[in-house]
Design a protein around this motif. Structure first.
Motif, PDB file in Angstrom:
ATOM      1  N   ILE A   1      -0.716  23.381 -18.969  1.00 12.68           N
ATOM      2  CA  ILE A   1      -1.984  22.775 -19.353  1.00 12.68           C
ATOM      3  C   ILE A   1      -3.045  23.322 -18.395  1.00 12.68           C
ATOM      4  O   ILE A   1      -2.939  23.138 -17.183  1.00 12.68           O
ATOM      5  CB  ILE A   1      -1.899  21.237 -19.266  1.00 12.68           C
ATOM      6  CG1 ILE A   1      -0.781  20.710 -20.190  1.00 12.68           C
ATOM      7  CG2 ILE A   1      -3.235  20.602 -19.609  1.00 12.68           C
ATOM      8  CD1 ILE A   1      -0.587  19.196 -20.150  1.00 12.68           C
TER       9      ILE A   1
ATOM     10  N   ILE B   1      -6.902  23.253 -17.232  1.00 13.09           N
ATOM     11  CA  ILE B   1      -8.057  22.364 -17.397  1.00 13.09           C
ATOM     12  C   ILE B   1      -9.191  22.680 -16.431  1.00 13.09           C
ATOM     13  O   ILE B   1      -8.989  23.268 -15.380  1.00 13.09           O
ATOM     14  CB  ILE B   1      -7.676  20.876 -17.176  1.00 13.09           C
ATOM     15  CG1 ILE B   1      -7.039  20.689 -15.791  1.00 13.09           C
ATOM     16  CG2 ILE B   1      -6.783  20.376 -18.268  1.00 13.09           C
ATOM     17  CD1 ILE B   1      -7.001  19.256 -15.355  1.00 13.09           C
TER      18      ILE B   1
ATOM     19  N   GLN C   1     -13.933  18.050 -17.014  1.00 10.17           N
ATOM     20  CA  GLN C   1     -13.702  17.630 -18.408  1.00 10.17           C
ATOM     21  C   GLN C   1     -12.661  16.521 -18.510  1.00 10.17           C
ATOM     22  O   GLN C   1     -12.393  16.020 -19.604  1.00 10.17           O
ATOM     23  CB  GLN C   1     -13.250  18.821 -19.261  1.00 10.17           C
ATOM     24  CG  GLN C   1     -14.352  19.837 -19.499  1.00 10.17           C
ATOM     25  CD  GLN C   1     -13.925  20.942 -20.445  1.00 10.17           C
ATOM     26  OE1 GLN C   1     -13.121  20.732 -21.348  1.00 10.17           O
ATOM     27  NE2 GLN C   1     -14.462  22.126 -20.246  1.00 10.17           N
ATOM     28  N   VAL C   2     -12.041  16.189 -17.391  1.00 12.15           N
ATOM     29  CA  VAL C   2     -11.021  15.127 -17.410  1.00 12.15           C
ATOM     30  C   VAL C   2     -11.518  14.024 -16.459  1.00 12.15           C
ATOM     31  O   VAL C   2     -11.264  14.063 -15.252  1.00 12.15           O
ATOM     32  CB  VAL C   2      -9.632  15.674 -16.971  1.00 12.15           C
ATOM     33  CG1 VAL C   2      -8.573  14.595 -17.076  1.00 12.15           C
ATOM     34  CG2 VAL C   2      -9.257  16.895 -17.802  1.00 12.15           C
TER      35      VAL C   2
ATOM     36  N   LYS D   1     -12.469  27.302 -25.395  1.00 14.50           N
ATOM     37  CA  LYS D   1     -11.576  26.538 -26.286  1.00 14.50           C
ATOM     38  C   LYS D   1     -10.282  26.176 -25.564  1.00 14.50           C
ATOM     39  O   LYS D   1      -9.761  25.076 -25.712  1.00 14.50           O
ATOM     40  CB  LYS D   1     -11.247  27.360 -27.537  1.00 14.50           C
ATOM     41  CG  LYS D   1     -12.311  27.280 -28.597  1.00 14.50           C
ATOM     42  CD  LYS D   1     -11.849  27.969 -29.875  1.00 14.50           C
ATOM     43  CE  LYS D   1     -13.058  28.397 -30.677  1.00 14.50           C
ATOM     44  NZ  LYS D   1     -12.819  29.568 -31.521  1.00 14.50           N
TER      45      LYS D   1
ATOM     46  N   SER E   1     -10.992  23.263 -23.324  1.00 11.23           N
ATOM     47  CA  SER E   1     -11.186  22.004 -24.065  1.00 11.23           C
ATOM     48  C   SER E   1      -9.855  21.453 -24.537  1.00 11.23           C
ATOM     49  O   SER E   1      -9.570  20.259 -24.423  1.00 11.23           O
ATOM     50  CB  SER E   1     -12.066  22.210 -25.298  1.00 11.23           C
ATOM     51  OG  SER E   1     -13.294  22.712 -24.925  1.00 11.23           O
ATOM     52  N   ARG E   2      -9.043  22.355 -25.059  1.00 13.76           N
ATOM     53  CA  ARG E   2      -7.724  21.944 -25.563  1.00 13.76           C
ATOM     54  C   ARG E   2      -6.866  21.412 -24.396  1.00 13.76           C
ATOM     55  O   ARG E   2      -6.183  20.400 -24.522  1.00 13.76           O
ATOM     56  CB  ARG E   2      -7.061  23.163 -26.224  1.00 13.76           C
ATOM     57  CG  ARG E   2      -5.629  23.010 -26.609  1.00 13.76           C
ATOM     58  CD  ARG E   2      -5.445  22.287 -27.958  1.00 13.76           C
ATOM     59  NE  ARG E   2      -4.036  21.972 -28.161  1.00 13.76           N
ATOM     60  CZ  ARG E   2      -3.549  20.738 -28.137  1.00 13.76           C
ATOM     61  NH1 ARG E   2      -4.325  19.696 -27.948  1.00 13.76           N
ATOM     62  NH2 ARG E   2      -2.254  20.531 -28.332  1.00 13.76           N
TER      63      ARG E   2
ATOM     64  N   SER F   1      -7.933  20.018 -21.685  1.00 15.12           N
ATOM     65  CA  SER F   1      -8.426  18.701 -21.251  1.00 15.12           C
ATOM     66  C   SER F   1      -7.917  17.603 -22.171  1.00 15.12           C
ATOM     67  O   SER F   1      -7.572  16.510 -21.718  1.00 15.12           O
ATOM     68  CB  SER F   1      -9.950  18.672 -21.256  1.00 15.12           C
ATOM     69  OG  SER F   1     -10.428  19.724 -20.482  1.00 15.12           O
ATOM     70  N   GLU F   2      -7.879  17.919 -23.448  1.00 15.18           N
ATOM     71  CA  GLU F   2      -7.388  16.929 -24.413  1.00 15.18           C
ATOM     72  C   GLU F   2      -5.929  16.574 -24.110  1.00 15.18           C
ATOM     73  O   GLU F   2      -5.556  15.404 -24.070  1.00 15.18           O
ATOM     74  CB  GLU F   2      -7.481  17.582 -25.787  1.00 15.18           C
ATOM     75  CG  GLU F   2      -7.818  16.685 -26.926  1.00 15.18           C
ATOM     76  CD  GLU F   2      -7.968  17.550 -28.179  1.00 15.18           C
ATOM     77  OE1 GLU F   2      -9.090  18.029 -28.420  1.00 15.18           O
ATOM     78  OE2 GLU F   2      -6.944  17.792 -28.862  1.00 15.18           O
ATOM     79  N   ARG F   3      -5.140  17.624 -23.868  1.00 15.51           N
ATOM     80  CA  ARG F   3      -3.724  17.381 -23.546  1.00 15.51           C
ATOM     81  C   ARG F   3      -3.601  16.628 -22.226  1.00 15.51           C
ATOM     82  O   ARG F   3      -2.762  15.743 -22.077  1.00 15.51           O
ATOM     83  CB  ARG F   3      -2.964  18.712 -23.442  1.00 15.51           C
ATOM     84  CG  ARG F   3      -2.740  19.399 -24.774  1.00 15.51           C
ATOM     85  CD  ARG F   3      -2.256  20.824 -24.584  1.00 15.51           C
ATOM     86  NE  ARG F   3      -0.911  20.926 -24.055  1.00 15.51           N
ATOM     87  CZ  ARG F   3      -0.394  22.037 -23.508  1.00 15.51           C
ATOM     88  NH1 ARG F   3      -1.133  23.129 -23.411  1.00 15.51           N
ATOM     89  NH2 ARG F   3       0.834  22.060 -23.062  1.00 15.51           N
TER      90      ARG F   3
ATOM     91  N   ARG G   1      -5.706  14.525 -20.878  1.00 20.45           N
ATOM     92  CA  ARG G   1      -6.127  13.118 -20.953  1.00 20.45           C
ATOM     93  C   ARG G   1      -5.052  12.225 -21.553  1.00 20.45           C
ATOM     94  O   ARG G   1      -5.018  11.022 -21.284  1.00 20.45           O
ATOM     95  CB  ARG G   1      -7.433  12.994 -21.725  1.00 20.45           C
ATOM     96  CG  ARG G   1      -8.569  13.670 -20.972  1.00 20.45           C
ATOM     97  CD  ARG G   1      -9.901  13.110 -21.349  1.00 20.45           C
ATOM     98  NE  ARG G   1     -10.078  11.755 -20.845  1.00 20.45           N
ATOM     99  CZ  ARG G   1     -11.001  10.920 -21.285  1.00 20.45           C
ATOM    100  NH1 ARG G   1     -11.802  11.285 -22.261  1.00 20.45           N
ATOM    101  NH2 ARG G   1     -11.126   9.702 -20.764  1.00 20.45           N
ATOM    102  N   ALA G   2      -4.172  12.816 -22.333  1.00 17.89           N
ATOM    103  CA  ALA G   2      -3.056  12.025 -22.872  1.00 17.89           C
ATOM    104  C   ALA G   2      -2.161  11.554 -21.715  1.00 17.89           C
ATOM    105  O   ALA G   2      -1.469  10.540 -21.818  1.00 17.89           O
ATOM    106  CB  ALA G   2      -2.255  12.859 -23.869  1.00 17.89           C
TER     107      ALA G   2
END
Ligand code: TYM
Length: 342
Positions: free
Chosen positions: A83, A85, A89-90, A310, A313-314, A316-318, A320-321
């Motif tokens: 991941i 990041i 963004q987190v 991208k 961003s992707r 950061s999404e992972r 944040r989970a």
């Protein structure tokens, strides 16, 4: 608390403050790739919130962050496996850092040698962020419940502080919530030194560009910097003890060993007895062979900045989970009233 009660997870970070260099590569990046390839869940971070503890020009910061991400990927990190990041963004990093500002003690922070080095004589004028920096670093790690943190030797004290913060939080709240993280400082290049002065660490802030090999240097520049690297007049020893009191010789041998995935003893068994006039071209050839493909790939990736954005961003999404539930649970342990669904 033993680390074994937590699933192994790796976290590490690098500041996007420009001049990514060979020390960052051998002490950190190359070893991140080793961890990724061991199939341990791993998160690697461009720590922009750390970078701004000293002034950063906004245009440069953006470029350096993307360049660092390009450097991560060019070095072999796969954004699908790891991941990747950008710290800002987190948001949980900064949120947990505030909690840790309230856990860490002033006395602990005042002992941090990196703050003293960076603030220098003008500590009164340093930012509060520079002083609080190690609490943010603890938050980076612990908001993932990371168990292993590969870093160079200069980060050792910060990781000890991270362990102290985790232990105090667990003790104060009577929980076993945060892991007591393992620093992973290993290999031949945990402290790569300046090419101009074997007593100084290779660093992005050294005013002499000849002191470091940048990840953006082309093959000729790399070879030239190695040719000009400071050495002593003796031939190389055949055993590690012979490097005692010869910091420049030790540094070049360490660099060779780390780049070639060898131990110092293995390298010296090959090159012992050689003069630097013979060894430097060998080192230059190896450095160019290992570093040039990375430089070329970084430049290629920098032409596709939208792809880099991208990926971040992707990532950061992972991320944040993982981080959002850990922060939520931290607040719950501390007695914060949670929001209710309406
Ligand atoms: P930074 O950005 O100064 O350096 C990034 C990584 O490179 C290593 N390093 C070196 N290793 C060997 N020889 C050198 N001359 C050399 N110079 C730098 C550093 O040890 C580091 O591993 N505070 C950290 C970033 C950070 C972080 C974290 C790291 C923020 N949060 C959480 C781990 C976990 C720093 O300033 O590294």
């Amino acid at each position: 608390m033993s680390e074994t009660s937590f699933t192994p997870r790796v976290f590490s970070g690098i500041q996007p403050s420009g001049n990514l260099h060979l020390g960052n590569y051998l002490g950190a990046l190359k070893r991140f790739v080793d961890w990724q390839d061991r199939d341990v869940e791993s998160i690697f971070c461009m720590v922009d919130l750390h970078a701004i503890t000293v002034w950063q020009d906004p245009v440069d910061l953006k470029k350096s962050t993307r360049e660092l991400c390009a450097g991560f990927i060019a070095s072999g990190l796969d954004p699908e496996k790891s991941i990747l990041i950008n710290q800002s963004q987190v948001p949980e990093h900064a949120q947990l850092a505030w909690v840790f500002n309230c856990v860490a003690r002033m006395g602990w922070m005042q002992r941090m040698t990196q703050f003293k080095d960076k603030a220098g004589k003008n500590a009164q004028n340093a930012s509060l962020g520079l002083f609080a920096y190690p609490a943010l670093m603890a938050a980076d790690i612990l908001t993932y419940h990371a168990t292993h943190v590969p870093v160079g030797e200069d980060q050792k004290q910060h990781l000890e502080l991270t362990r102290d913060i985790a232990t105090k939080f667990n003790h104060d709240y009577g929980v076993e919530f945060f892991p007591v993280t393992e620093p992973v400082i290993e290999g031949a290049a945990t402290r790569v030194m300046s090419l101009r002065d074997g007593s100084k660490k290779m660093s992005k802030s050294d005013p002499s560009d000849a002191s470091r090999i940048n990840l953006t240097d082309d093959a000729d520049t790399i070879a030239k910097k190695i040719r000009k690297a400071k050495t002593d007049p003796e031939a190389l020893p055949s055993e590690a003890e012979g490097l005692e009191g010869r910091p420049e010789a030790r540094n070049l041998i360490n660099i060779y060993a780390a780049m070639n995935n060898q131990s110092v003893d293995e390298v010296l068994a090959d090159v012992g007895g050689k003069q630097f006039s013979e060894f430097k071209p060998m080192l230059a050839e190896l450095a160019v062979a290992k570093m040039s493909p990375i430089t070329t790939e970084m430049a290629r990736l920098m032409e596709h900045q939208d792809e880099i954005d991208k990926i971040l961003s992707r990532g950061s999404e992972r991320a944040r989970a993982i981080t959002a539930p850990i922060l939520r649970k931290t607040y719950e342990i501390m007695g914060m009233v949670p929001p209710v669904e309406m």
